[in-house]
Scaffold this motif. Sequence first.
Motif, mmCIF file in Angstrom:
data_model
loop_
_atom_site.group_PDB
_atom_site.id
_atom_site.type_symbol
_atom_site.label_atom_id
_atom_site.label_comp_id
_atom_site.label_asym_id
_atom_site.label_seq_id
_atom_site.Cartn_x
_atom_site.Cartn_y
_atom_site.Cartn_z
ATOM 1 N N ASP A 1 0.831 -1.200 0.000
ATOM 2 C CA ASP A 1 0.000 0.000 0.000
ATOM 3 C C ASP A 1 0.865 1.248 0.000
ATOM 4 O O ASP A 1 1.912 1.288 0.656
ATOM 5 C CB ASP A 1 -0.880 0.067 1.254
ATOM 6 C CG ASP A 1 -2.025 -0.931 1.229
ATOM 7 O OD1 ASP A 1 -2.267 -1.537 0.166
ATOM 8 O OD2 ASP A 1 -2.683 -1.096 2.276
ATOM 9 N N THR A 2 0.430 2.273 -0.717
ATOM 10 C CA THR A 2 1.019 3.600 -0.591
ATOM 11 C C THR A 2 -0.088 4.572 -0.199
ATOM 12 O O THR A 2 -1.242 4.418 -0.626
ATOM 13 C CB THR A 2 1.677 4.071 -1.901
ATOM 14 O OG1 THR A 2 0.673 4.172 -2.925
ATOM 15 C CG2 THR A 2 2.758 3.107 -2.340
ATOM 16 N N TYR A 3 0.260 5.528 0.646
ATOM 17 C CA TYR A 3 -0.690 6.517 1.138
ATOM 18 C C TYR A 3 -0.190 7.908 0.776
ATOM 19 O O TYR A 3 1.007 8.200 0.894
ATOM 20 C CB TYR A 3 -0.830 6.426 2.661
ATOM 21 C CG TYR A 3 -1.253 5.073 3.161
ATOM 22 C CD1 TYR A 3 -2.593 4.763 3.323
ATOM 23 C CD2 TYR A 3 -0.305 4.098 3.466
ATOM 24 C CE1 TYR A 3 -2.993 3.519 3.782
ATOM 25 C CE2 TYR A 3 -0.687 2.855 3.927
ATOM 26 C CZ TYR A 3 -2.031 2.566 4.082
ATOM 27 O OH TYR A 3 -2.412 1.336 4.528
ATOM 28 N N GLY B 1 3.518 -2.704 3.715
ATOM 29 C CA GLY B 1 3.488 -3.939 2.944
ATOM 30 C C GLY B 1 3.403 -5.161 3.828
ATOM 31 O O GLY B 1 3.894 -5.161 4.959
ATOM 32 N N VAL B 2 2.756 -6.207 3.320
ATOM 33 C CA VAL B 2 2.606 -7.482 4.038
ATOM 34 C C VAL B 2 2.889 -8.627 3.081
ATOM 35 O O VAL B 2 2.397 -8.635 1.942
ATOM 36 C CB VAL B 2 1.185 -7.640 4.620
ATOM 37 C CG1 VAL B 2 0.982 -9.046 5.178
ATOM 38 C CG2 VAL B 2 0.927 -6.615 5.716
ATOM 39 N N SER C 1 10.289 6.932 8.293
ATOM 40 C CA SER C 1 11.293 7.050 7.239
ATOM 41 C C SER C 1 11.256 8.397 6.521
ATOM 42 O O SER C 1 12.281 8.893 6.074
ATOM 43 C CB SER C 1 11.085 5.925 6.223
ATOM 44 O OG SER C 1 11.165 4.665 6.836
ATOM 45 N N PHE C 2 10.051 8.977 6.396
ATOM 46 C CA PHE C 2 9.916 10.182 5.583
ATOM 47 C C PHE C 2 9.660 11.441 6.402
ATOM 48 O O PHE C 2 9.410 12.497 5.840
ATOM 49 C CB PHE C 2 8.796 9.989 4.557
ATOM 50 C CG PHE C 2 8.984 8.774 3.699
ATOM 51 C CD1 PHE C 2 10.179 8.565 3.033
ATOM 52 C CD2 PHE C 2 7.983 7.829 3.578
ATOM 53 C CE1 PHE C 2 10.375 7.434 2.249
ATOM 54 C CE2 PHE C 2 8.169 6.701 2.800
ATOM 55 C CZ PHE C 2 9.365 6.499 2.129
ATOM 56 N N GLY C 3 9.673 11.338 7.750
ATOM 57 C CA GLY C 3 9.500 12.525 8.579
ATOM 58 C C GLY C 3 8.053 12.868 8.858
ATOM 59 O O GLY C 3 7.136 12.364 8.216
ATOM 60 N N ARG D 1 5.868 -4.553 7.063
ATOM 61 C CA ARG D 1 6.820 -3.460 7.042
ATOM 62 C C ARG D 1 6.083 -2.174 6.673
ATOM 63 O O ARG D 1 5.319 -2.136 5.716
ATOM 64 C CB ARG D 1 7.933 -3.718 6.014
ATOM 65 C CG ARG D 1 8.743 -4.976 6.274
ATOM 66 C CD ARG D 1 9.591 -4.845 7.531
ATOM 67 N NE ARG D 1 10.447 -5.993 7.762
ATOM 68 C CZ ARG D 1 10.116 -7.060 8.493
ATOM 69 N NH1 ARG D 1 8.910 -7.138 9.056
ATOM 70 N NH2 ARG D 1 10.957 -8.048 8.665
ATOM 71 N N GLY D 2 6.341 -1.112 7.457
ATOM 72 C CA GLY D 2 5.706 0.164 7.177
ATOM 73 C C GLY D 2 6.645 1.318 7.472
ATOM 74 O O GLY D 2 7.446 1.260 8.410
ATOM 75 N N SER D 3 6.549 2.381 6.676
ATOM 76 C CA SER D 3 7.372 3.560 6.912
ATOM 77 C C SER D 3 6.844 4.370 8.090
ATOM 78 O O SER D 3 7.616 5.041 8.780
ATOM 79 C CB SER D 3 7.410 4.431 5.650
ATOM 80 O OG SER D 3 6.097 4.841 5.284
ATOM 81 N N TYR D 4 5.553 4.325 8.335
ATOM 82 C CA TYR D 4 4.949 5.090 9.431
ATOM 83 C C TYR D 4 5.448 4.560 10.770
ATOM 84 O O TYR D 4 5.250 3.394 11.101
ATOM 85 C CB TYR D 4 3.428 4.970 9.346
ATOM 86 C CG TYR D 4 2.669 5.815 10.337
ATOM 87 C CD1 TYR D 4 2.577 7.196 10.159
ATOM 88 C CD2 TYR D 4 2.036 5.244 11.431
ATOM 89 C CE1 TYR D 4 1.868 7.978 11.042
ATOM 90 C CE2 TYR D 4 1.323 6.023 12.329
ATOM 91 C CZ TYR D 4 1.245 7.383 12.133
ATOM 92 O OH TYR D 4 0.538 8.167 13.020
#
Length: 211
Positions: A18-20, A47-48, A36-38, A79-82
């Motif tokens: 997924d992208t948000y 992602g799963v 990761s992106f602030g 795994r998630g950037s958030y």
Amino acid sequence: RLEHFGVHEYGDNYFFFDTYHGNKVGGVFGGVGAGSFGDTASDQYYGVWNPRLSLSKISGANLSLGFIQDVYLAARLERGSYANFRANNFGVAFDLKVPGFSFFETDFYARGARFTGDDGSTTRTLFWRTFAMLPFELGGFKFVWSPLLLVNFNNKERETTVFVQPDLWLKLNSHFDVGYRHEYATYSKPDSEGGGRYSRTTPTLMVRWNF
């Protein structure tokens, strides 16, 4: 969302990514360690990967019993950037025979998760996942109801968390579907966040391209 489900000679394999995109979707913990992106990020990802190994296919034995069709060794890697989220889940999965449903799966995992503010080094929880698909026709139209239930038991930071995501899809043709998702999540907040209970409801209209 990009997603895929495939079957092979030893079991099956599912993943989604997924992208948000939105206004400051990175904000968490007051913007501290948002990921990761602030904390002012306009994009995040999640992602799963969910591989399963069928014990009946591997052993050649018939493991069906009553309403149990098959037993699997399973993993769920998230795994998630958030908040730099990471979760590894390992356990067993069962395909069940449930009248009317074309697919019914329930899984039980030992879960380890870490994110900003919690390295997860001392916490293992019981994680329960159930997903099903119920096809039906109404007025000559083909629908599929596909509910997802995720329950994380005895989480020290959030106690028991519950996530419910039922989707209703209408098949337009061989390539396109339209649908509605009514997502609900809830957990008890720790005292450090003021206590009480948190809940969120997110309605979503969807279009899916099958290729």
